[in-house]
Motif scaffolding. Structure first.
Motif, mmCIF file in Angstrom:
data_model
loop_
_atom_site.group_PDB
_atom_site.id
_atom_site.type_symbol
_atom_site.label_atom_id
_atom_site.label_comp_id
_atom_site.label_asym_id
_atom_site.label_seq_id
_atom_site.Cartn_x
_atom_site.Cartn_y
_atom_site.Cartn_z
ATOM 1 N N ILE A 128 39.765 40.424 44.549
ATOM 2 C CA ILE A 128 41.122 39.878 44.542
ATOM 3 C C ILE A 128 41.499 39.404 43.135
ATOM 4 O O ILE A 128 42.587 39.693 42.636
ATOM 5 C CB ILE A 128 41.234 38.722 45.556
ATOM 6 C CG1 ILE A 128 41.122 39.275 46.988
ATOM 7 C CG2 ILE A 128 42.535 37.949 45.390
ATOM 8 C CD1 ILE A 128 40.995 38.204 48.060
ATOM 9 N N ALA A 129 40.579 38.698 42.487
ATOM 10 C CA ALA A 129 40.850 38.191 41.145
ATOM 11 C C ALA A 129 41.062 39.313 40.134
ATOM 12 O O ALA A 129 41.800 39.138 39.153
ATOM 13 C CB ALA A 129 39.711 37.281 40.692
ATOM 14 N N ALA A 130 40.421 40.448 40.368
ATOM 15 C CA ALA A 130 40.507 41.571 39.434
ATOM 16 C C ALA A 130 41.616 42.556 39.779
ATOM 17 O O ALA A 130 41.777 43.567 39.084
ATOM 18 C CB ALA A 130 39.165 42.301 39.390
ATOM 19 N N ALA A 131 42.394 42.287 40.811
ATOM 20 C CA ALA A 131 43.441 43.215 41.239
ATOM 21 C C ALA A 131 44.581 43.263 40.217
ATOM 22 O O ALA A 131 44.775 42.331 39.434
ATOM 23 C CB ALA A 131 43.975 42.790 42.605
ATOM 24 N N PRO A 132 45.366 44.352 40.217
ATOM 25 C CA PRO A 132 46.475 44.479 39.265
ATOM 26 C C PRO A 132 47.485 43.342 39.410
ATOM 27 O O PRO A 132 47.742 42.863 40.511
ATOM 28 C CB PRO A 132 47.113 45.817 39.642
ATOM 29 C CG PRO A 132 46.049 46.579 40.357
ATOM 30 C CD PRO A 132 45.227 45.546 41.067
ATOM 31 N N ARG A 133 48.017 42.904 38.272
ATOM 32 C CA ARG A 133 49.092 41.920 38.176
ATOM 33 C C ARG A 133 48.665 40.487 38.472
ATOM 34 O O ARG A 133 49.472 39.560 38.348
ATOM 35 C CB ARG A 133 50.278 42.264 39.106
ATOM 36 C CG ARG A 133 50.965 43.575 38.824
ATOM 37 C CD ARG A 133 52.040 43.847 39.879
ATOM 38 N NE ARG A 133 52.701 45.124 39.707
ATOM 39 C CZ ARG A 133 53.866 45.292 39.088
ATOM 40 N NH1 ARG A 133 54.511 44.248 38.589
ATOM 41 N NH2 ARG A 133 54.404 46.491 38.992
ATOM 42 N N VAL A 134 47.431 40.266 38.879
ATOM 43 C CA VAL A 134 47.017 38.923 39.277
ATOM 44 C C VAL A 134 46.919 38.021 38.047
ATOM 45 O O VAL A 134 46.154 38.283 37.123
ATOM 46 C CB VAL A 134 45.679 38.952 40.030
ATOM 47 C CG1 VAL A 134 45.169 37.525 40.262
ATOM 48 C CG2 VAL A 134 45.846 39.673 41.359
ATOM 49 N N LEU A 135 47.708 36.957 38.067
ATOM 50 C CA LEU A 135 47.745 35.998 36.966
ATOM 51 C C LEU A 135 46.739 34.880 37.176
ATOM 52 O O LEU A 135 46.052 34.449 36.268
ATOM 53 C CB LEU A 135 49.155 35.416 36.838
ATOM 54 C CG LEU A 135 49.385 34.452 35.688
ATOM 55 C CD1 LEU A 135 49.427 35.210 34.367
ATOM 56 C CD2 LEU A 135 50.676 33.675 35.874
ATOM 57 N N ARG A 136 46.681 34.378 38.401
ATOM 58 C CA ARG A 136 45.724 33.330 38.777
ATOM 59 C C ARG A 136 45.618 33.313 40.290
ATOM 60 O O ARG A 136 46.452 33.906 40.990
ATOM 61 C CB ARG A 136 46.150 31.971 38.226
ATOM 62 C CG ARG A 136 47.352 31.358 38.914
ATOM 63 C CD ARG A 136 47.969 30.191 38.161
ATOM 64 N NE ARG A 136 47.040 29.112 37.844
ATOM 65 C CZ ARG A 136 47.438 27.948 37.314
ATOM 66 N NH1 ARG A 136 48.722 27.730 37.067
ATOM 67 N NH2 ARG A 136 46.569 27.007 37.034
ATOM 68 N N VAL A 167 36.950 29.415 41.652
ATOM 69 C CA VAL A 167 36.883 29.110 40.227
ATOM 70 C C VAL A 167 36.022 30.134 39.495
ATOM 71 O O VAL A 167 36.390 30.641 38.429
ATOM 72 C CB VAL A 167 36.340 27.682 40.016
ATOM 73 C CG1 VAL A 167 36.046 27.422 38.542
ATOM 74 C CG2 VAL A 167 37.335 26.654 40.543
ATOM 75 N N VAL A 168 34.862 30.458 40.051
ATOM 76 C CA VAL A 168 33.960 31.425 39.412
ATOM 77 C C VAL A 168 34.601 32.805 39.335
ATOM 78 O O VAL A 168 34.539 33.483 38.305
ATOM 79 C CB VAL A 168 32.620 31.487 40.181
ATOM 80 C CG1 VAL A 168 31.768 32.651 39.687
ATOM 81 C CG2 VAL A 168 31.857 30.181 40.031
ATOM 82 N N ALA A 169 35.242 33.241 40.417
ATOM 83 C CA ALA A 169 35.882 34.553 40.421
ATOM 84 C C ALA A 169 36.989 34.626 39.375
ATOM 85 O O ALA A 169 37.156 35.658 38.701
ATOM 86 C CB ALA A 169 36.449 34.861 41.804
ATOM 87 N N SER A 170 37.740 33.548 39.215
ATOM 88 C CA SER A 170 38.811 33.510 38.214
ATOM 89 C C SER A 170 38.239 33.641 36.812
ATOM 90 O O SER A 170 38.735 34.413 35.982
ATOM 91 C CB SER A 170 39.610 32.212 38.345
ATOM 92 O OG SER A 170 40.212 32.102 39.615
ATOM 93 N N ALA A 171 37.197 32.876 36.530
ATOM 94 C CA ALA A 171 36.586 32.919 35.200
ATOM 95 C C ALA A 171 35.994 34.285 34.918
ATOM 96 O O ALA A 171 36.129 34.830 33.811
ATOM 97 C CB ALA A 171 35.522 31.833 35.081
ATOM 98 N N ALA A 172 35.332 34.876 35.908
ATOM 99 C CA ALA A 172 34.706 36.186 35.711
ATOM 100 C C ALA A 172 35.744 37.274 35.463
ATOM 101 O O ALA A 172 35.491 38.221 34.700
ATOM 102 C CB ALA A 172 33.854 36.537 36.927
ATOM 103 N N ALA A 173 36.908 37.146 36.087
ATOM 104 C CA ALA A 173 37.969 38.145 35.918
ATOM 105 C C ALA A 173 38.784 37.914 34.653
ATOM 106 O O ALA A 173 39.616 38.751 34.287
ATOM 107 C CB ALA A 173 38.891 38.141 37.136
ATOM 108 N N GLY A 174 38.582 36.769 34.010
ATOM 109 C CA GLY A 174 39.321 36.470 32.785
ATOM 110 C C GLY A 174 40.775 36.110 33.012
ATOM 111 O O GLY A 174 41.602 36.261 32.115
ATOM 112 N N ILE A 175 41.102 35.618 34.216
ATOM 113 C CA ILE A 175 42.474 35.217 34.504
ATOM 114 C C ILE A 175 42.593 33.702 34.355
ATOM 115 O O ILE A 175 41.616 33.014 34.075
ATOM 116 C CB ILE A 175 42.907 35.661 35.916
ATOM 117 C CG1 ILE A 175 41.999 35.049 36.988
ATOM 118 C CG2 ILE A 175 42.902 37.189 36.017
ATOM 119 C CD1 ILE A 175 42.418 35.372 38.418
#
Length: 273
Positions: A128-136, A167-175
């Protein structure tokens, strides 16, 4: 394209009176809600009302929370000038792919903020975090509590492992850092402040609100202090002066990439003050 946001104020999408003054409530962003805040019989009326209300104006960002089961109709109604982004409830990778495809077909560059609200979504949160257009990412804690069968105590400590995954998924995806869930008890601002501080310690950098009274509290907690901003600027100045390497901070500690990233985040958040 989209500046950092500390506060997102929910506004019912079928309430013309609430929409009328929403931009003056002091929030960094609005979430015009066409999902939970709108009864099924009023969904079409909400689409028409929101479509008429959406116009490019100075002020807060404007996001619309659509319905996961009617993305096509909702997006056709709300993709208008003035729309900054779309909040997708009950997010999963398949729904997000469909939203991206529909936005592309409509010629929209709107960003996407998925809400992780189910066990299935939590299991696939990295996708989900790595999906297109995802800001946060956002988190729908009421739905997660029900889906997981949790019985949180007053401090909601039982949610800490769930929040950490987001939180971890967000950081890993760079968002951007995720945004925390609101509280329905908008009268108890002291409790709201303490729970916001907990969210900040856990890695969140903003929060949703259901009432304008919650907005100043969110800004108080998630806005860096003058000292924090000064320290962050000093770190960045030293890093730049050293040509991007071999710099130390005022206390003699090595400035690495992680320190620089955190300093930039503080400076960016301070722009909302």
């Amino acid at each position: 394209m989209i500046r950092p946001v500390r506060s997102y104020l929910y506004v019912p999408g079928d309430r013309a009176d609430r929409l009328l003054g929403a931009r003056t409530r002091g929030a960094d962003a609005l979430i015009v809600d066409m999902e939970d805040a709108v009864a099924p019989a009023n969904k079409q009326a909400a689409r028409e009302l929101v479509a008429d209300w959406l116009t490019p104006e100075p002020g807060p960002q404007v996001w619309v929370r659509i319905n996961a089961e009617s993305t096509t109709d909702d997006l056709a109604a709300v993709v208008r000038p003035g729309l900054d982004g779309v909040v997708v409830p009950k997010a999963d990778p398949d729904v997000l792919a469909a939203v991206d495809a529909r936005l592309t077909a409509l010629g929209s560059d709107a960003a996407v903020l998925p809400l992780v609200e189910s066990a299935a979504g939590l299991v696939r949160v990295a996708e989900i975090a790595a999906a297109p257009r995802v800001l946060r990412l956002g988190i729908g804690e009421a739905d997660l509590i029900a889906d997981l069968g949790l019985r949180p105590g007053p401090d909601r400590a039982e949610l800490a492992p769930v929040r950490l995954q987001v939180v971890v998924a967000s950081a890993a995806a760079g968002i951007a850092r995720p945004v925390g869930a609101t509280s329905t008890d908008f009268r108890d601002t002291d409790a709201f402040r303490e729970s916001a501080r907990t969210l900040a310690r856990q890695g969140f950098r903003g929060r949703t609100a259901i009432h304008p009274a919650q907005v100043p509290v969110i800004h108080e907690v998630f806005t860096p202090t003058d000292d924090e901003v000064a320290t962050a600027r000093d770190v960045l100045d030293r890093f730049d002066a050293a040509g991007g390497g071999g710099a130390v901070d005022a206390r003699g500690r090595f400035i690495d990439a992680a320190v620089v990233r955190s300093a930039r985040e503080v400076v960016a958040l301070s722009a909302g003050r």
